[in-house]
Structures are given as structure tokens and as C-alpha cells.
Design a protein around this motif. Structure first.
Motif, PDB file in Angstrom:
ATOM      1  N   ILE A 212      81.358   8.938  37.659  1.00  0.00           N
ATOM      2  CA  ILE A 212      81.716  10.328  37.347  1.00  0.00           C
ATOM      3  C   ILE A 212      81.678  10.536  35.843  1.00  0.00           C
ATOM      4  CG2 ILE A 212      83.424  12.138  37.701  1.00  0.00           C
ATOM      5  CD1 ILE A 212      82.425  10.847  40.308  1.00  0.00           C
ATOM      6  N   GLY A 213      81.098  11.653  35.427  1.00  0.00           N
ATOM      7  CA  GLY A 213      81.049  11.936  33.995  1.00  0.00           C
ATOM      8  C   GLY A 213      80.499  13.318  33.727  1.00  0.00           C
ATOM      9  N   ASN A 214      79.813  13.447  32.613  1.00  0.00           N
ATOM     10  CA  ASN A 214      79.298  14.744  32.195  1.00  0.00           C
ATOM     11  C   ASN A 214      77.841  14.626  31.758  1.00  0.00           C
ATOM     12  OD1 ASN A 214      81.818  16.689  31.986  1.00  0.00           O
ATOM     13  ND2 ASN A 214      82.474  14.684  31.263  1.00  0.00           N
ATOM     14  N   HIS A 215      77.036  15.567  32.225  1.00  0.00           N
ATOM     15  CA  HIS A 215      75.615  15.654  31.853  1.00  0.00           C
ATOM     16  C   HIS A 215      74.872  14.352  32.160  1.00  0.00           C
ATOM     17  CE1 HIS A 215      76.662  19.437  29.978  1.00  0.00           C
ATOM     18  NE2 HIS A 215      77.567  18.822  29.244  1.00  0.00           N
ATOM     19  N   LEU A 216      75.244  13.723  33.278  1.00  0.00           N
ATOM     20  CA  LEU A 216      74.583  12.475  33.655  1.00  0.00           C
ATOM     21  C   LEU A 216      73.125  12.702  34.031  1.00  0.00           C
ATOM     22  CD1 LEU A 216      77.368  10.746  35.793  1.00  0.00           C
ATOM     23  CD2 LEU A 216      76.730  10.280  33.434  1.00  0.00           C
ATOM     24  N   HIS A 217      72.780  13.935  34.358  1.00  0.00           N
ATOM     25  CA  HIS A 217      71.409  14.234  34.773  1.00  0.00           C
ATOM     26  C   HIS A 217      70.473  14.465  33.589  1.00  0.00           C
ATOM     27  CE1 HIS A 217      72.976  18.048  33.679  1.00  0.00           C
ATOM     28  NE2 HIS A 217      72.009  18.792  34.232  1.00  0.00           N
ATOM     29  N   SER A 218      71.058  14.630  32.391  1.00  0.00           N
ATOM     30  CA  SER A 218      70.205  15.015  31.268  1.00  0.00           C
ATOM     31  C   SER A 218      70.458  14.242  29.980  1.00  0.00           C
ATOM     32  CB  SER A 218      70.374  16.517  30.990  1.00  0.00           C
ATOM     33  OG  SER A 218      71.728  16.818  30.660  1.00  0.00           O
ATOM     34  N   SER A 219      71.566  13.477  29.903  1.00  0.00           N
ATOM     35  CA  SER A 219      71.882  12.773  28.657  1.00  0.00           C
ATOM     36  C   SER A 219      70.924  11.610  28.436  1.00  0.00           C
ATOM     37  CB  SER A 219      73.324  12.256  28.693  1.00  0.00           C
ATOM     38  OG  SER A 219      74.230  13.332  28.774  1.00  0.00           O
ATOM     39  N   GLN A 220      70.304  11.575  27.267  1.00  0.00           N
ATOM     40  CA  GLN A 220      69.321  10.537  26.971  1.00  0.00           C
ATOM     41  C   GLN A 220      69.980   9.161  26.914  1.00  0.00           C
ATOM     42  OE1 GLN A 220      67.201  11.264  23.350  1.00  0.00           O
ATOM     43  NE2 GLN A 220      65.590   9.792  23.800  1.00  0.00           N
ATOM     44  N   GLY A 221      69.391   8.203  27.621  1.00  0.00           N
ATOM     45  CA  GLY A 221      69.879   6.829  27.572  1.00  0.00           C
ATOM     46  C   GLY A 221      71.019   6.510  28.504  1.00  0.00           C
ATOM     47  N   VAL A 222      71.661   7.539  29.106  1.00  0.00           N
ATOM     48  CA  VAL A 222      72.833   7.307  29.947  1.00  0.00           C
ATOM     49  C   VAL A 222      72.482   6.495  31.183  1.00  0.00           C
ATOM     50  CG1 VAL A 222      74.485   8.445  31.481  1.00  0.00           C
ATOM     51  CG2 VAL A 222      74.201   9.250  29.150  1.00  0.00           C
ATOM     52  N   THR A 223      71.462   6.920  31.904  1.00  0.00           N
ATOM     53  CA  THR A 223      71.113   6.213  33.135  1.00  0.00           C
ATOM     54  C   THR A 223      70.547   4.828  32.834  1.00  0.00           C
ATOM     55  OG1 THR A 223      68.991   7.380  33.126  1.00  0.00           O
ATOM     56  CG2 THR A 223      70.734   8.269  34.520  1.00  0.00           C
ATOM     57  N   GLY A 224      69.837   4.692  31.727  1.00  0.00           N
ATOM     58  CA  GLY A 224      69.305   3.377  31.372  1.00  0.00           C
ATOM     59  C   GLY A 224      70.408   2.376  31.155  1.00  0.00           C
ATOM     60  N   GLU A 225      71.454   2.788  30.459  1.00  0.00           N
ATOM     61  CA  GLU A 225      72.597   1.908  30.215  1.00  0.00           C
ATOM     62  C   GLU A 225      73.272   1.509  31.522  1.00  0.00           C
ATOM     63  OE1 GLU A 225      76.913   2.053  27.840  1.00  0.00           O
ATOM     64  OE2 GLU A 225      75.547   3.771  27.793  1.00  0.00           O
ATOM     65  N   LEU A 226      73.381   2.475  32.422  1.00  0.00           N
ATOM     66  CA  LEU A 226      74.045   2.213  33.697  1.00  0.00           C
ATOM     67  C   LEU A 226      73.226   1.255  34.554  1.00  0.00           C
ATOM     68  CD1 LEU A 226      75.796   4.922  35.798  1.00  0.00           C
ATOM     69  CD2 LEU A 226      74.468   3.165  36.906  1.00  0.00           C
ATOM     70  N   PHE A 227      71.933   1.523  34.690  1.00  0.00           N
ATOM     71  CA  PHE A 227      71.112   0.700  35.580  1.00  0.00           C
ATOM     72  C   PHE A 227      70.850  -0.695  35.020  1.00  0.00           C
ATOM     73  CE2 PHE A 227      69.809   4.875  37.434  1.00  0.00           C
ATOM     74  CZ  PHE A 227      70.293   4.620  38.707  1.00  0.00           C
ATOM     75  N   SER A 228      70.911  -0.845  33.721  1.00  0.00           N
ATOM     76  CA  SER A 228      70.764  -2.192  33.171  1.00  0.00           C
ATOM     77  C   SER A 228      71.929  -3.076  33.585  1.00  0.00           C
ATOM     78  CB  SER A 228      70.673  -2.128  31.637  1.00  0.00           C
ATOM     79  OG  SER A 228      71.892  -1.659  31.074  1.00  0.00           O
ATOM     80  N   THR A 229      73.095  -2.468  33.787  1.00  0.00           N
ATOM     81  CA  THR A 229      74.262  -3.209  34.260  1.00  0.00           C
ATOM     82  C   THR A 229      74.086  -3.629  35.716  1.00  0.00           C
ATOM     83  OG1 THR A 229      75.670  -1.914  32.790  1.00  0.00           O
ATOM     84  CG2 THR A 229      76.778  -3.113  34.552  1.00  0.00           C
ATOM     85  N   LEU A 230      73.305  -2.853  36.458  1.00  0.00           N
ATOM     86  CA  LEU A 230      73.166  -3.073  37.901  1.00  0.00           C
ATOM     87  C   LEU A 230      71.847  -3.736  38.277  1.00  0.00           C
ATOM     88  CD1 LEU A 230      74.403   0.488  38.950  1.00  0.00           C
ATOM     89  CD2 LEU A 230      75.750  -1.620  38.940  1.00  0.00           C
ATOM     90  N   GLU A 231      71.151  -4.314  37.311  1.00  0.00           N
ATOM     91  CA  GLU A 231      69.807  -4.802  37.585  1.00  0.00           C
ATOM     92  C   GLU A 231      69.765  -5.910  38.643  1.00  0.00           C
ATOM     93  OE1 GLU A 231      68.111  -6.297  34.037  1.00  0.00           O
ATOM     94  OE2 GLU A 231      69.784  -7.637  33.548  1.00  0.00           O
ATOM     95  N   LYS A 232      70.868  -6.641  38.849  1.00  0.00           N
ATOM     96  CA  LYS A 232      70.876  -7.711  39.841  1.00  0.00           C
ATOM     97  C   LYS A 232      71.553  -7.309  41.156  1.00  0.00           C
ATOM     98  CE  LYS A 232      70.779 -11.383  36.388  1.00  0.00           C
ATOM     99  NZ  LYS A 232      71.467 -12.605  35.850  1.00  0.00           N
ATOM    100  N   ILE A 233      71.882  -6.023  41.258  1.00  0.00           N
ATOM    101  CA  ILE A 233      72.559  -5.531  42.457  1.00  0.00           C
ATOM    102  C   ILE A 233      71.541  -4.857  43.382  1.00  0.00           C
ATOM    103  CG2 ILE A 233      74.327  -3.958  43.348  1.00  0.00           C
ATOM    104  CD1 ILE A 233      75.431  -6.332  41.801  1.00  0.00           C
ATOM    105  N   ASN A 234      71.624  -5.183  44.664  1.00  0.00           N
ATOM    106  CA  ASN A 234      70.755  -4.553  45.651  1.00  0.00           C
ATOM    107  C   ASN A 234      71.370  -3.228  46.085  1.00  0.00           C
ATOM    108  OD1 ASN A 234      68.859  -3.998  47.640  1.00  0.00           O
ATOM    109  ND2 ASN A 234      69.967  -5.171  49.188  1.00  0.00           N
ATOM    110  N   MET A 235      70.803  -2.134  45.624  1.00  0.00           N
ATOM    111  CA  MET A 235      71.309  -0.810  45.970  1.00  0.00           C
ATOM    112  C   MET A 235      70.480  -0.240  47.126  1.00  0.00           C
ATOM    113  SD  MET A 235      72.241   0.893  42.276  1.00  0.00           S
ATOM    114  CE  MET A 235      70.823   0.268  41.384  1.00  0.00           C
TER     115      MET A 235
END
Length: 449
Positions: A391-414
Motif C-alpha cells: 500500500i502506498g501512493n502513486h505506485l502506478h506512476s512513480s519512477q523506480g518504485v516497482t523496480g525496487e519492489l520486484f528486485s526484493t522479490l526476484e526469488k519468490i514465485n508469484m
């Protein structure tokens, strides 16, 4: 100073005399609190639910005696026992008369009547606690103003009727005394008792605040506000000092149990600030929920919702075919199944259903719907999944936000990712067994700094 505060105390906050006494002190220390909404004493609602499910009168009476034990343990600590005992015994006698009908299967209306006794007892007891602290208080039957439809078990409130009734019957009392009333409970047009669904006491308080034009709704519980994630999952979780309506609504919807999802609807309509705090530690502060907040970080919190079902529907007929999704959702609608997350490709649709918590998507077996769907597409079902929402703000448009998040989850099977539909959340599914580990990793990465 605010003109009017509606304060709601949950079941753990009114669990026993000591807990009620702490809550009474909170009321005493804030003169603007004129309406107090209480849940049933901790454990009582569970016993009442048991009663509605037992067919044996003896089993019902065993649960009834548990309610008596909780109730009379509080009465024993009071000073004016005779008066309060008479009021409580009248309520208990009414309950006992209902539940001792042999070989009787309770109707939906009778179940709501039975469940209402928890709040009716606790409000009676709490008003007496206030009186013994030299505070003018009265116990008010909320069924006089909480008008609902006849959907027993999860009644829908009639906003306009509630406002009119509060103006006529509740507002005149506020200048004379503190009004103690029941959460969770209402009444239909025939004066039959209804309930707003489990967790509906928060909602009741917000509805009354809306009808009374209150400035603030306080939700007093057993935790110090809303946390960045469930503190039982990681010791690094920390209390959020303020959060916007939008963010709080996302958190409530996606599993945060501190506040009922529907509570925010009246608050948003009337721009009523909501405070969440601990009745055990009122001096420790809490969380303010408001329309405007000073800080809107990219990441605010992480919510977890277990017991998710993932349904994948696949058919070549879907390719460039108009109306295919309409056909799917028409079937789900006819079987009263609501959908959480949806993703689509050229020939498949994946969607999630919630089988747990306060936003249960379906209460009956889904096999009938799946059978109907299987007539025109391949259906696969996966259970044992958890939904994690950032949960946060402007997750759909903030530059670099999703990259930071998915790098944390790179070994997780989603199993499924849902992103872009809302600027306030990014959701994905993982296996139940991995959920806590994922929460800890995410929290460390997003909030440790």
C-alpha cells in the motif's frame, strides 16, 4: 476542541471490569466524547454464535452459562449491584427463553436477535461503570435509530433514515448525558433485530458519527494504531502516525484487521477524522486517518490476506471475442461470488476469490459455478494462496518504485500480479507457506531505512 466525538470500544477493550474502567477513564478525560459504542465483551459473541449452531438445548445452555460467567464477573466488581443485576437478569432471561426451545432450528432473524444480546449486555454494564465514576450516562437502544434492510446477518443501513432518527431521538440526549449504545446491531422496518455482520461495531460508530455530524470517530482496540504490517509477522513493524482515507481503505480491504473496511465509507462521505488507538495504552498515541495528510510516501504499509483461491479460465474462444468476460462474470454474479483481482491474456482469465476474513467473497460451495464455467472453458483451481498488498501512493506512476519492489522479490514465485488499476496498491499471490517470509523481506527492504 472538537464539538462531538463518537468513541467505539472493541470486545477486548470491554472484556472485564478492569478493561471497562480504563475505557471509562478515556471517556472522562475527553469531554467531547458524547456517544460511546461498545462491542460485546470478549468471548461473548463466539459463545452466542455457538448457541445459534447447537441443536442440543444442553449444549446451548452450557454456552449460555459461559456468558453468565463473563457478565457476573463484571457485576461483582460494581458498587450498585442490585439495580444492574435486575437489568442484566432481564436480558439474560429473554435470551434463555429463545435458546431453550427444544428441537428448534433458528431462523436467520432469530440468529440476529440472539447475537444482539452481547452488545446489549455490554452497553448496560458499561453505562453503569460510567455512572459509578460520577458521570451522567444512559444506555440507549441503537435499534431505535440504526435502520437497516432485512438482510439478516449482514444488513445494509438506510443512511437517510438513520440520520433522521438520530436527529429526533439521539441528539436531544447528548446535552444531558453520555449515550452508551450498541455496535453491530440494527433493526428493520418491522422492528426485527438485524446485525451488520462480524466486525460491524466500527461501522456502527462511523454511521452514527455521520448522522450526528460528529468531528471525530475514535476506534479503541488492543493495539496502538495501524502498523506498517501486522506486528505478529515481524518485530520491525511500526505504528503509522497518520494515513489518508485512500490508503487506509486499501489496507482494510486487503487484510488489515485493526479497522473494518466499511468504517471508512461514512467518514469519507462526511470528512470525519478517524483515530485508532489502544485502550490499554491511550497515552501512547495512535493512528489518525484523514482526507489530507502531511506526508504521502511511496510505500505506506504491507497487508496480508490468507485463504485465497485462484481460478484460471482458458479458452481459444476468448481470442478477439466480444462478450466473453461478460459471460464469465454473469455466471459468478448469479452464484453470488465476488472477485478480488483479475488479470487477462489473449485466451485466459485469472481471478482470485477470498475465503477468509471480513470480506468473504462467497459463503457457499463454488462447484456449481465452476461446473457452469467448464462448459465453455478449461477451469483450474488453486487454493492455499496468500494475497500480499503493498500500500502506498502513486505506485502506478512513480519512477523506480516497482523496480525496487520486484528486485526484493526476484526469488519468490508469484502466481499472479495485479498492478496499475489503483495508484494505492500493488498486489500479488504467493503460496501460504512463503507468505510470512515474503512479508519480512519486503518490510526490511521498504521500511528498515
Amino acid at each position: 476542541m472538537p464539538n462531538l466525538i463518537v468513541a467505539k470500544f472493541g470486545g477486548s477493550s470491554v472484556a472485564d471490569y478492569a478493561a471497562m474502567s480504563r475505557c471509562a477513564n478515556i471517556v472522562i478525560n475527553q469531554p467531547a466524547i458524547r456517544v460511546v459504542v461498545v462491542s460485546a465483551c470478549s468471548g461473548v459473541t463466539n459463545l452466542l454464535v455457538d448457541i445459534t449452531q447447537f441443536s442440543s438445548v444442553e449444549a446451548r445452555l452450557s454456552a449460555f452459562r459461559g456468558i453468565e460467567d463473563i457478565t457476573f464477573a463484571i457485576i461483582a466488581k460494581l458498587q450498585q449491584i442490585e439495580l444492574i443485576s435486575q437489568q442484566v437478569n432481564t436480558l439474560l432471561a429473554q435470551l434463555k427463553a429463545i435458546i431453550t426451545q427444544p428441537e428448534h432450528k433458528f431462523t436467520a432473524a432469530e440468529k440476529d436477535e440472539i447475537l444482539s444480546f452481547g452488545e446489549r449486555l455490554s452497553s448496560c454494564l458499561f453505562s453503569q461503570v460510567l455512572l459509578e465514576k460520577a458521570i451522567s450516562a444512559c444506555c440507549f437502544d441503537v435499534r431505535q435509530v440504526m435502520h437497516t434492510d432485512s438482510h439478516f446477518g449482514k444488513a445494509e443501513p438506510n443512511i437517510s433514515q438513520i440520520k433522521l432518527a438520530c436527529s429526533e431521538k439521539l441528539t436531544p440526549l447528548l446535552s444531558q448525558s453520555i449515550v452508551v449504545t450498541q455496535g453491530f446491531v440494527g433493526a428493520n422496518a418491522l422492528n426485527q433485530t438485524t446485525t451488520l455482520g462480524r466486525g460491524g461495531s466500527d461501522y456502527s460508530a462511523a454511521l452514527l458519527a455521520e448522522a450526528l455530524n460528529a468531528d471525530i470517530v475514535q476506534i479503541w482496540t488492543d493495539v496502538i494504531g495501524i502498523y506498517t504490517t501486522d506486528p505478529r509477522l515481524t518485530e520491525q513493524a511500526r505504528c503509522i502516525k497518520e494515513i489518508s482515507f485512500d490508503e487506509a481503505a486499501e489496507m482494510a480491504t486487503f487484510g488489515a484487521r485493526v479497522i473494518h473496511p466499511a468504517t471508512l465509507l461514512p467518514a469519507i462521505r462526511q470528512n470525519i477524522a478517524v483515530f485508532v488507538g489502544s485502550s490499554r495504552e491511550p497515552e501512547s498515541g495512535g493512528t489518525w486517518i484523514a482526507k489530507d495528510v502531511a506526508d504521502r510516501p511511496a510505500y505506506r504499509a504491507i497487508a496480508l490476506r490468507r485463504s485465497q483461491t485462484l481460478i484460471t479460465l482458458k479458452s481459444p474462444e476468448m481470442l478477439h471475442a466480444a462478450g466473453f468476460l461478460t459471460r464469465i462474470f454473469d455466471i459468478l454474479s448469479r452464484h453470488d461470488i465476488s472477485v478480488d483481482l483479475v488479470t487477462t491474456s489473449e485466451i485466459s482469465v485469472a481471478l482470485t476469490l477470498d475465503q477468509g476474513g471480513m470480506t468473504t467473497a462467497f459463503s457457499s460451495d463454488i462447484d456449481a459455478a465452476l461446473t457452469e464455467l467448464s462448459r465453455f472453458c478449461d477451469v483450474s483451481v488453486e487454493r492455499g494462496l496468500s494475497l500480499i498488498a503493498v500500500i502506498g501512493n502513486h505506485l502506478h506512476s512513480s519512477q523506480g518504485v516497482t523496480g525496487e519492489l520486484f528486485s526484493t522479490l526476484e526469488k519468490i514465485n508469484m502466481r499472479l500480479i495485479c498492478h496499475g488499476a489503483s495508484k494505492h496498491n500493488l498486489c500479488f499471490l504467493v503460496q501460504d507457506a512463503e507468505a510470512v517470509t515474503v512479508i519480512k523481506q519486503l518490510h526490511q527492504s521498504l521500511f528498515a531505512a
